[in-house]
Design a protein around this motif. Structure first.
Motif, short mmCIF file in Angstrom:
data_model
loop_
_atom_site.label_atom_id
_atom_site.label_comp_id
_atom_site.label_asym_id
_atom_site.label_seq_id
_atom_site.Cartn_x
_atom_site.Cartn_y
_atom_site.Cartn_z
N ALA A 92 0.81 -1.23 0.00
CA ALA A 92 0.00 0.00 0.00
C ALA A 92 0.84 1.28 0.00
N PRO A 93 1.96 1.35 0.75
CA PRO A 93 2.75 2.60 0.71
C PRO A 93 3.22 2.99 -0.68
N LEU A 94 3.42 2.01 -1.56
CA LEU A 94 3.86 2.34 -2.92
C LEU A 94 2.79 3.09 -3.70
N ARG A 95 1.54 2.87 -3.33
CA ARG A 95 0.45 3.56 -4.02
C ARG A 95 0.49 5.06 -3.74
N TRP A 96 1.02 5.42 -2.57
CA TRP A 96 1.14 6.85 -2.26
C TRP A 96 2.11 7.53 -3.22
N ALA A 97 3.05 6.76 -3.76
CA ALA A 97 4.02 7.31 -4.71
C ALA A 97 3.52 7.19 -6.15
N GLY A 98 2.28 6.73 -6.31
CA GLY A 98 1.70 6.61 -7.64
C GLY A 98 2.05 5.33 -8.37
N ILE A 99 2.59 4.35 -7.65
CA ILE A 99 2.97 3.08 -8.28
C ILE A 99 1.82 2.09 -8.12
N PRO A 100 1.30 1.54 -9.23
CA PRO A 100 0.24 0.53 -9.11
C PRO A 100 0.79 -0.75 -8.49
N THR A 101 0.16 -1.22 -7.44
CA THR A 101 0.71 -2.35 -6.69
C THR A 101 0.11 -3.70 -7.08
N ARG A 102 -1.06 -3.71 -7.73
CA ARG A 102 -1.68 -4.99 -8.07
C ARG A 102 -0.79 -5.84 -9.00
N PRO A 103 -0.14 -5.25 -10.02
CA PRO A 103 0.75 -6.08 -10.85
C PRO A 103 1.87 -6.73 -10.05
N ILE A 104 2.40 -5.99 -9.08
CA ILE A 104 3.47 -6.55 -8.26
C ILE A 104 2.94 -7.69 -7.41
#
Length: 197
Positions: free
Chosen positions: A120-132
């Motif tokens: 979830a913290p990566l989403r704050w940076a605008g990185i989509p996390t579902r693919p990861i």
């Protein structure tokens, strides 16, 4: 898990987050161990765990990568470091068995939910996390699929030849694994790809 049912209810009931955290910590710890004797003892412990939860069938998972591990061991030996090669092969064997055990005893949706929370913290940076999250989950899921693929190739070989299957299966195994990965990618794309979480 293909062909293996985990009988231990306590393992299936254990939260996915606990199992994934234990797997991650074990992975880090294994790379701090360099003594092949210690790694061999740890492998024996993993085998005892598999026997205790009724999952010795997971040993089939090592067959597809057995030749690759042997080649890695040989390469290290040719470079003059047999002990390092043995340590590398033991680490990979332990991790493959543990990852497959976690995959076999954990629902896909549970693993995705845990990984979504962790990333979830990566989403704050605008990185989509579902693919990861999907990539990590599918990596764990592909081990049993590869084991089944190797078994099918071995059966096909034995149906056509009286000789024992050898390294000749490596090339079709790799090609079929790449083909499976391509089909998985197409299936994900046909379902709309990933959401932007």
């Amino acid at each position: 898990m293909v062909g293996v049912t985990i009988r231990a209810r306590w393992l299936r009931a254990m939260p996915a987050g606990v199992k994934l955290a234990a797997l991650a910590l074990t992975s880090v710890a294994l790379f701090l161990v360099t003594d092949p004797l210690v790694l061999g003892a740890l492998l024996a412990g993993v085998l005892a765990l598999l026997g205790g939860v009724g999952a010795l069938g997971l040993l089939r998972t090592l067959k597809p990568i057995g030749i690759m591990l042997a080649l890695a061991f040989l390469a290290h030996g040719l470079l003059g470091d047999w002990m390092l090669g043995l340590a590398v092969c033991l680490r990979i064997g332990i991790l493959v068995l543990l990852a497959t055990l976690v995959s076999a005893s954990t629902a896909l949706s549970q693993m995705l939910a845990v990984l979504d929370r962790l990333l979830a913290p990566l989403r704050w940076a605008g990185i989509p996390t579902r693919p990861i999250a999907v990539a990590i989950t599918m990596t764990l899921r592909f081990a049993p699929m590869l084991a089944e693929r190797w078994r099918m190739l071995t059966l096909a070989w034995r149906a056509r030849s009286p000789r024992r299957p050898t390294w000749r299966l490596v090339t079709p195994f790799i090609l079929s694994a790449l083909d499976d990965a391509d089909h998985a990618a197409l299936a994900l794309a046909a379902r709309g790809g990933f959401d932007r979480r």
